[in-house]
Design a protein around this motif. Structure first.
Motif, PDB file in Angstrom:
ATOM      1  N   MET A   1       0.848  -1.199   0.000  1.00 13.43           N
ATOM      2  CA  MET A   1       0.000   0.000   0.000  1.00 13.43           C
ATOM      3  C   MET A   1       0.886   1.253   0.000  1.00 13.43           C
TER       4      MET A   1
ATOM      5  N   ARG B   1      -3.774   4.762  -0.883  1.00 12.41           N
ATOM      6  CA  ARG B   1      -4.448   5.172   0.336  1.00 12.41           C
ATOM      7  C   ARG B   1      -5.431   6.311   0.073  1.00 12.41           C
TER       8      ARG B   1
ATOM      9  N   ARG C   1      -8.476   5.180  -1.940  1.00 11.61           N
ATOM     10  CA  ARG C   1      -9.454   4.440  -1.139  1.00 11.61           C
ATOM     11  C   ARG C   1     -10.159   5.340  -0.137  1.00 11.61           C
TER      12      ARG C   1
ATOM     13  N   ALA D   1     -17.052  -0.279   3.756  1.00 11.20           N
ATOM     14  CA  ALA D   1     -16.544   0.595   4.820  1.00 11.20           C
ATOM     15  C   ALA D   1     -17.455   1.803   5.002  1.00 11.20           C
TER      16      ALA D   1
ATOM     17  N   ILE E   1     -20.280  -1.709   7.158  1.00 12.19           N
ATOM     18  CA  ILE E   1     -20.552  -3.146   7.121  1.00 12.19           C
ATOM     19  C   ILE E   1     -19.235  -3.874   7.353  1.00 12.19           C
ATOM     20  N   ASP E   2     -19.155  -4.606   8.446  1.00 14.02           N
ATOM     21  CA  ASP E   2     -17.942  -5.357   8.723  1.00 14.02           C
ATOM     22  C   ASP E   2     -18.116  -6.793   8.266  1.00 14.02           C
TER      23      ASP E   2
ATOM     24  N   GLN F   1     -16.347  -9.512   9.554  1.00 11.00           N
ATOM     25  CA  GLN F   1     -16.368 -10.437  10.679  1.00 11.00           C
ATOM     26  C   GLN F   1     -17.742 -10.347  11.326  1.00 11.00           C
TER      27      GLN F   1
ATOM     28  N   LEU G   1      -6.875  -5.671  -3.498  1.00 13.33           N
ATOM     29  CA  LEU G   1      -6.563  -5.083  -2.191  1.00 13.33           C
ATOM     30  C   LEU G   1      -5.284  -5.655  -1.620  1.00 13.33           C
ATOM     31  N   VAL G   2      -5.089  -6.946  -1.809  1.00 11.77           N
ATOM     32  CA  VAL G   2      -3.906  -7.612  -1.269  1.00 11.77           C
ATOM     33  C   VAL G   2      -3.077  -8.061  -2.453  1.00 11.77           C
TER      34      VAL G   2
ATOM     35  N   CYS H   1      -9.675  -5.101  12.187  1.00 11.09           N
ATOM     36  CA  CYS H   1     -10.031  -5.590  10.854  1.00 11.09           C
ATOM     37  C   CYS H   1     -11.433  -5.147  10.456  1.00 11.09           C
TER      38      CYS H   1
ATOM     39  N   THR I   1     -13.772  -2.884   8.198  1.00 16.30           N
ATOM     40  CA  THR I   1     -13.522  -2.748   6.757  1.00 16.30           C
ATOM     41  C   THR I   1     -12.697  -1.513   6.439  1.00 16.30           C
TER      42      THR I   1
ATOM     43  N   TYR J   1      -9.113  -2.180   7.337  1.00 13.59           N
ATOM     44  CA  TYR J   1      -8.616  -3.217   6.434  1.00 13.59           C
ATOM     45  C   TYR J   1      -8.228  -2.598   5.091  1.00 13.59           C
ATOM     46  N   LEU J   2      -9.105  -1.720   4.609  1.00 11.74           N
ATOM     47  CA  LEU J   2      -8.904  -1.099   3.296  1.00 11.74           C
ATOM     48  C   LEU J   2      -7.742  -0.106   3.308  1.00 11.74           C
ATOM     49  N   LEU J   3      -7.565   0.574   4.441  1.00 16.02           N
ATOM     50  CA  LEU J   3      -6.559   1.638   4.495  1.00 16.02           C
ATOM     51  C   LEU J   3      -5.223   1.160   5.075  1.00 16.02           C
ATOM     52  N   GLY J   4      -5.009  -0.153   5.073  1.00 21.92           N
ATOM     53  CA  GLY J   4      -3.677  -0.620   5.433  1.00 21.92           C
ATOM     54  C   GLY J   4      -3.599  -1.864   6.285  1.00 21.92           C
TER      55      GLY J   4
ATOM     56  N   ALA K   1      -4.891  -4.627   5.820  1.00 21.17           N
ATOM     57  CA  ALA K   1      -4.713  -5.830   4.987  1.00 21.17           C
ATOM     58  C   ALA K   1      -3.232  -6.202   4.906  1.00 21.17           C
ATOM     59  N   ASP K   2      -2.366  -5.174   4.895  1.00 18.32           N
ATOM     60  CA  ASP K   2      -0.929  -5.445   4.819  1.00 18.32           C
ATOM     61  C   ASP K   2      -0.362  -5.904   6.166  1.00 18.32           C
TER      62      ASP K   2
ATOM     63  N   ALA L   1      -6.403 -10.517  14.970  1.00 15.70           N
ATOM     64  CA  ALA L   1      -7.214  -9.672  14.080  1.00 15.70           C
ATOM     65  C   ALA L   1      -8.571  -9.537  14.756  1.00 15.70           C
TER      66      ALA L   1
ATOM     67  N   ALA M   1      -6.816   5.961  10.028  1.00 16.67           N
ATOM     68  CA  ALA M   1      -6.828   4.499   9.913  1.00 16.67           C
ATOM     69  C   ALA M   1      -5.589   4.036   9.142  1.00 16.67           C
ATOM     70  N   PRO M   2      -5.078   2.846   9.344  1.00 19.32           N
ATOM     71  CA  PRO M   2      -5.614   1.800  10.202  1.00 19.32           C
ATOM     72  C   PRO M   2      -5.168   1.940  11.659  1.00 19.32           C
TER      73      PRO M   2
ATOM     74  N   ARG N   1      -2.698   5.309  12.150  1.00 18.45           N
ATOM     75  CA  ARG N   1      -1.868   5.141  10.942  1.00 18.45           C
ATOM     76  C   ARG N   1      -0.828   4.059  11.171  1.00 18.45           C
TER      77      ARG N   1
END
Lengths: 464, 93
Positions: A1, A6, A9, A366, A370-371, A373, A462-463, B12, B14, B17-20, B22-23, B43, B58-59, B70
């Motif tokens: 990332m 960043r 997103r 996001a 909505i999460d 998990q 994303l990954v 985790c 969303t 997760y999206l803003l970093g 995930a890494d 997580a 975030a994250p 961050r």
């Protein structure tokens, strides 16, 4: 990332949040200022430049073609209103360049830096095949009328004093489709572009942007339009939780149904295997896959000799969209994947109405809080076959087709299967592809994936 | 699990997760071997730290209850270094 991903997103999340909260029309003009307030750090030459580029970024997010801007004073809210009034599907190419964001990187060349010690041995001078190097005032100097950018002096220098300047977008593009225009700003030549998205990922100034349909999709949902999400198999490793939880989350975000594109890939496999046998029996020496839209575009624009070798089997996206339409005749179909070229394929195909990337899906979830998990598992009618889900990885398509041939087609015994794969399109593999076109490379079944590793490494994944 | 392990909770939700974040799922692989039995990485569901005006932060990661905005693998390692050795990196300040 990195910082560009960043920001991309973060803007998407803000747009979804504010749209969902019913306030985007009031907030959108303020977002560039909110993100770059006075006295805060900035990234380009000044705060105002950052804000200007943020505005273009938001315009692209609203689906605009930035090259068409004719009124610089037109506010984002006006562009937003146009997007809100528009249809779900958008016209034109999926990539656009913000000229204000382009740094106009200097032309790629080999340069001597101040690390040069003006040494006695002068390996640079001796290694140059063109006699382009002289030494003046104890510093090596390159005569650019003679230099052919071979880089031998660069390798020879023991002080790492010789280096190469790069134009990242131009060196990433495998087909020479991006170059600077008369204003010194990057411009995409769409008669050459294959929409692979490599320039989009490579530009450190993030000046190359995709034209999004995110707001169009949000607005369709708000209007009560039924939307079915068809989700590419590469989604499997992209989000936390199980695929069933992801599908529940997508449903909760506003889609009436969620289906696996891998179910379409099952049809592609069966169809492609049959087509392969027919073509071979008819004496055709080679057949290639057709599921990667950047590859198909590459052949159309740069290797036309291969056109009749591409399978005519519809892609998994198209088969899955047909399944979605059969199940929900009154709904529109949204493909969700990691790919920019799919936006182009969808625009040309009647089956798909809109394309959303994994980044945009993540932002949708996001922005709507909505999460993943804790999501209940979505009741899949049946999970798609493992081989179909593996389409997302390099070698997955050929493995599935081979498997299908072995399993179901007895005529197979009559000829030898020779699978070749091209894993990632770059200048080198493009040469290999041209060898295939000329009949000078081995193999009778060729799988080509534009992204190294396959769709799982797509430009909007994303990954990575 | 051992009670005095350092607890690292990676949000985790969303947004994170999206803003970093995930890494950060590969955080453990980035830690020095000698730290690996001293930490417990989890997580976790949304820590609810990313309200609208804090989106840019975030994250988020929580290390022994302290929220790191961050968060990057490097920032977490810096924080762990302080907790494990009792000093800031680069000597006493």
């Amino acid at each position: 990332m990195n910082g560009a991903e960043r920001m991309r997103r973060e803007l998407m999340i803000r747009v979804v949040r504010d749209f969902t909260g019913g306030r985007l029309e009031e907030t959108i003009d303020r977002i560039p200022i909110l993100l770059r307030p006075k006295n805060a750090p900035f990234s380009r030459c000044c705060l105002y430049h950052d804000r200007a580029v943020l505005k273009y970024r938001l315009m692209a997010l609203l689906g605009c073609r930035l090259e068409d801007e004719d009124d610089e004073s037109k506010p984002l809210s006006a562009y937003l209103n146009e997007a809100l009034a528009a249809d779900l599907s958008i016209e034109g190419e999926p990539l656009t360049v913000a000229s204000a964001g382009c740094s106009g990187c200097p032309e790629s060349r080999v340069v001597v830096t101040s690390n040069c010690r003006g040494c006695f041995a002068r390996p640079c001078l001796f290694s140059c095949p063109k006699g382009a190097i002289t030494v003046e005032n104890q510093q090596s100097r390159i005569d650019y009328d003679k230099c052919v950018k071979c880089g031998r002096c660069e390798k020879a220098c023991p002080f790492n004093a010789i280096t190469r300047t790069v134009v990242p977008c131009e060196s990433a593009c495998p087909v020479g489709a991006i170059r600077k225009n008369e204003h010194g700003v990057a411009e995409i030549d769409f008669s050459r572009c294959v929409f692979c998205g490599q320039c989009f990922g490579a530009c450190p100034f993030a000046a190359i942007m995709e034209r999004s349909q995110l707001v169009h999709i949000l607005q369709a949902m708000k209007r009560g339009q039924k939307l079915v999400a068809i989700v590419a198999p590469s989604a499997l490793m992209q989000f936390p939780g199980s695929v069933e939880q992801l599908f529940s989350a997508i449903h909760q975000a506003g889609f009436c149904d969620v289906m696996e594109v891998a179910l379409g890939a099952e049809e592609t496999t069966a169809h492609e295997a049959r087509e392969f046998v027919e073509k071979m029996l008819a004496g055709q020496p080679l057949m290639t896959t057709s599921c990667c839209p950047a590859y198909v575009e590459l052949v159309r624009k740069h290797v036309p000799a291969l056109l009749d070798k591409i399978s005519t089997t519809p892609s998994p996206m198209k088969f899955a969209a047909r399944q979605a339409r059969a199940r929900h005749p009154d709904a529109k179909v949204v493909f969700i994947g990691p790919c920019i070229a799919k936006r182009h394929e969808a625009r040309e195909a009647a089956e798909v109405d809109a394309v959303m990337t994994f980044e945009e899906l993540g932002a949708l979830l996001a922005g709507r809080n909505i999460d993943l998990q804790g999501q209940p598992p979505w009741p899949l009618e049946r999970p798609a076959a493992e081989s179909a889900r593996n389409y997302a990885r390099s070698c997955g398509v050929s493995a599935a087709v081979l498997d299908e041939l072995r399993r179901s087609i007895p005529e197979l015994a009559d000829f030898k299967l020779d699978v070749q794969t091209i894993n990632g399109i770059d200048k080198k593999t493009l040469r290999t592809l041209k060898l295939h076109a000329a009949g000078k490379a081995p193999g009778n079944f060729l799988e080509v994936m534009s992204c190294p590793g396959g769709c799982v490494r797509g430009p909007c994944s994303l990954v990575k | 699990m051992c009670a005095d392990k350092i607890k690292i909770d990676i949000c985790c939700g969303t947004t994170c997760y999206l803003l970093g974040a995930a890494d950060l799922v590969q955080l453990e692989a980035k830690l020095p071997d000698e730290w690996k039995d001293k930490v417990e990485i989890a997580a976790v569901p949304c820590l609810e730290a990313c309200t609208t005006d804090k989106l840019g932060q975030a994250p988020f990661v929580r290390v022994n209850g302290e929220l790191i905005p961050r968060a990057s693998a490097e920032a977490i390692c810096e924080c762990l270094f302080e907790l494990i050795s009792g000093q800031t990196r680069g000597g006493a300040r």
